[in-house]
Design a protein around this motif. Sequence first.
Motif, PDB file in Angstrom:
ATOM      1  N   PHE A  71     -74.532 -88.877 -43.495  1.00  0.00           N
ATOM      2  CA  PHE A  71     -73.084 -89.077 -43.357  1.00  0.00           C
ATOM      3  C   PHE A  71     -72.295 -87.848 -43.793  1.00  0.00           C
ATOM      4  CE2 PHE A  71     -74.949 -93.240 -44.722  1.00  0.00           C
ATOM      5  CZ  PHE A  71     -75.036 -93.785 -43.443  1.00  0.00           C
ATOM      6  N   GLY A  72     -72.888 -86.667 -43.680  1.00  0.00           N
ATOM      7  CA  GLY A  72     -72.189 -85.441 -44.014  1.00  0.00           C
ATOM      8  C   GLY A  72     -72.069 -85.147 -45.491  1.00  0.00           C
ATOM      9  N   PHE A  73     -72.748 -85.948 -46.363  1.00  0.00           N
ATOM     10  CA  PHE A  73     -72.680 -85.721 -47.801  1.00  0.00           C
ATOM     11  C   PHE A  73     -73.511 -84.500 -48.185  1.00  0.00           C
ATOM     12  CE2 PHE A  73     -71.694 -90.344 -47.920  1.00  0.00           C
ATOM     13  CZ  PHE A  73     -70.494 -90.259 -48.607  1.00  0.00           C
ATOM     14  N   ALA A  74     -73.107 -83.879 -49.278  1.00  0.00           N
ATOM     15  CA  ALA A  74     -73.884 -82.797 -49.871  1.00  0.00           C
ATOM     16  C   ALA A  74     -75.156 -83.378 -50.484  1.00  0.00           C
ATOM     17  CB  ALA A  74     -73.045 -82.078 -50.931  1.00  0.00           C
ATOM     18  N   PRO A  75     -76.089 -82.512 -50.938  1.00  0.00           N
ATOM     19  CA  PRO A  75     -77.340 -83.029 -51.513  1.00  0.00           C
ATOM     20  C   PRO A  75     -77.129 -84.028 -52.649  1.00  0.00           C
ATOM     21  CG  PRO A  75     -77.586 -80.702 -51.076  1.00  0.00           C
ATOM     22  CD  PRO A  75     -76.149 -81.042 -50.777  1.00  0.00           C
ATOM     23  N   GLN A  76     -76.097 -83.827 -53.500  1.00  0.00           N
ATOM     24  CA  GLN A  76     -75.876 -84.751 -54.607  1.00  0.00           C
ATOM     25  C   GLN A  76     -75.547 -86.151 -54.093  1.00  0.00           C
ATOM     26  OE1 GLN A  76     -74.633 -81.746 -54.245  1.00  0.00           O
ATOM     27  NE2 GLN A  76     -74.356 -80.661 -56.193  1.00  0.00           N
ATOM     28  N   GLY A  77     -74.609 -86.211 -53.146  1.00  0.00           N
ATOM     29  CA  GLY A  77     -74.236 -87.509 -52.607  1.00  0.00           C
ATOM     30  C   GLY A  77     -75.360 -88.160 -51.824  1.00  0.00           C
ATOM     31  N   THR A  78     -76.067 -87.362 -51.048  1.00  0.00           N
ATOM     32  CA  THR A  78     -77.182 -87.882 -50.264  1.00  0.00           C
ATOM     33  C   THR A  78     -78.299 -88.395 -51.162  1.00  0.00           C
ATOM     34  OG1 THR A  78     -76.679 -86.328 -48.468  1.00  0.00           O
ATOM     35  CG2 THR A  78     -78.860 -87.337 -48.467  1.00  0.00           C
ATOM     36  N   SER A  79     -78.582 -87.680 -52.249  1.00  0.00           N
ATOM     37  CA  SER A  79     -79.636 -88.116 -53.166  1.00  0.00           C
ATOM     38  C   SER A  79     -79.288 -89.461 -53.774  1.00  0.00           C
ATOM     39  CB  SER A  79     -79.870 -87.072 -54.260  1.00  0.00           C
ATOM     40  OG  SER A  79     -78.760 -86.980 -55.133  1.00  0.00           O
ATOM     41  N   GLY A  80     -77.996 -89.680 -54.060  1.00  0.00           N
ATOM     42  CA  GLY A  80     -77.578 -90.970 -54.597  1.00  0.00           C
ATOM     43  C   GLY A  80     -77.870 -92.107 -53.633  1.00  0.00           C
ATOM     44  N   ILE A  81     -77.646 -91.859 -52.331  1.00  0.00           N
ATOM     45  CA  ILE A  81     -77.919 -92.885 -51.327  1.00  0.00           C
ATOM     46  C   ILE A  81     -79.414 -93.185 -51.259  1.00  0.00           C
ATOM     47  CG2 ILE A  81     -77.802 -93.453 -48.874  1.00  0.00           C
ATOM     48  CD1 ILE A  81     -75.263 -91.713 -48.732  1.00  0.00           C
ATOM     49  N   PHE A  82     -80.228 -92.121 -51.250  1.00  0.00           N
ATOM     50  CA  PHE A  82     -81.673 -92.326 -51.190  1.00  0.00           C
ATOM     51  C   PHE A  82     -82.195 -93.015 -52.456  1.00  0.00           C
ATOM     52  CE2 PHE A  82     -81.736 -88.987 -47.831  1.00  0.00           C
ATOM     53  CZ  PHE A  82     -82.430 -89.711 -46.879  1.00  0.00           C
ATOM     54  N   MET A  83     -81.637 -92.681 -53.611  1.00  0.00           N
ATOM     55  CA  MET A  83     -82.029 -93.369 -54.845  1.00  0.00           C
ATOM     56  C   MET A  83     -81.674 -94.852 -54.766  1.00  0.00           C
ATOM     57  SD  MET A  83     -81.100 -90.703 -57.904  1.00  0.00           S
ATOM     58  CE  MET A  83     -81.795 -89.047 -57.928  1.00  0.00           C
ATOM     59  N   ALA A  84     -80.488 -95.136 -54.192  1.00  0.00           N
ATOM     60  CA  ALA A  84     -80.078 -96.533 -54.051  1.00  0.00           C
ATOM     61  C   ALA A  84     -81.048 -97.286 -53.138  1.00  0.00           C
ATOM     62  CB  ALA A  84     -78.662 -96.605 -53.497  1.00  0.00           C
ATOM     63  N   ILE A  85     -81.496 -96.640 -52.061  1.00  0.00           N
ATOM     64  CA  ILE A  85     -82.472 -97.255 -51.166  1.00  0.00           C
ATOM     65  C   ILE A  85     -83.764 -97.562 -51.931  1.00  0.00           C
ATOM     66  CG2 ILE A  85     -83.978 -96.821 -49.176  1.00  0.00           C
ATOM     67  CD1 ILE A  85     -81.670 -95.167 -47.976  1.00  0.00           C
TER      68      ILE A  85
END
Length: 433
Positions: free
Chosen positions: A263-277
């Motif tokens: 969704f266009g997030f930087a690595p920090q934001g993207t990592s949060g999504i993957f951690m949530a998954i």
Amino acid sequence: MSDAEEPEQSGLSREQYVIVGSVIASTFFVGFGGGVIFPILPNLGQVLGISPFFVGLILSANRFSRLVANAPAGSVVDRVGTRTPFIVGLFIQAVSTFGYVIAYLSPTPEPWFLLVRILWGVGSALVFATAYTIAADISQSGSRGTSMGLIRGGTIFGFPSGLVVGGVVSDVADGVFAGVPGDVVAFIVATIFALFATLLAYLFVPETHVASDSNESVKPWEIDRSATTLTVGLVNFTILFGYIGALFSTLVLFLNERNLSLFGFAPQGTSGIFMAITVLSAAVFMLGGGYLSDHRESRVPTLLLFVGVASVGFLVLAVANSVPVLVIACILIGSGQGGTSGPLVALLADLTPAEKMGRASGTNNVLGDVGGGLGPLVSLPLINLVGFTPVYAACALLPLSAGVILLVGIRYETGRLFPETDYIDVSTESTAD
């Protein structure tokens, strides 16, 4: 074996469901305080002038204090019971959460934040030791895995919920309430939830762990060094070493190197999504793994199944070059970690005399925290040295080694590789007699 000696395999009674539900709700709501600080504190380094080093120290302080407090917490449970330590632990966490407000408004925020995080770790140790002991006390072999999975899932869901509270409330409420900073509002909201958790426990969680005369000699620093506890603790150590140490601590760096984003997030934001998954997958399979182990003759095959799933997850992670493949890896690793969690603690309860369950839980938590703490210290330097693919591929061996540890320890303790749960119940009763 006569009918009178047949161990009860039925599920929980209505009263027991109320107790387990209250423990789940309490650990869920108090978990907000654990997560609320993470999206706020890094930014406070700029707002309050806290150095990056001290920010990292504050975020880690609760794990260090819990590491020290785990064993004494387990001993306290075996000495005085579960109800009082559980309520006290929740209240300590509530007070600690309100301490964030004091720290934020203090002219010297660093020592205050450090102090309340240390206190939070002490309260967390009491809550974890008592929650698992309560589940062990009120459940039989036919429901124990499910109970452990439910309680563990509740504690896990509270943390990401706190991340949402911390991030959203601090942003939306900034300056709305008479100019009060949004960060302070978030801390107050989390405190209210923690106090509500304490009230729930006070009203609905009874004493389940009646101390016997032999428990009067339990020392606060005493740990359980039985083969069962050390086996389960080493499995927990190995799984968390890879799960927290190799995945969570390196994911943002991995995303940056592979240029992966959502969704266009930087690595920090993207990592949060993957951690949530990963966390969501783990929470679902904590319940699923526990339920499955309750309906099998032995818990060991279920445990071996999920350590295998985790191993495959790390192999997929090692070759992940796209978002879909990385999603699959995170789901597999989370499922493997979660699927082992409920059955593993249930197996510990199956093989541990009731009067020692507090110490056994505390010792298991110590080894798990050591694994989670050592993982980043090993994985980050190795990744800098050899890269992600070899390290993640090597991490696939960690769950497999956990399976070997499990089989060796269980064979030593019971004389069988796949001991039936009813056989364990009878053996434990005979030993206690």
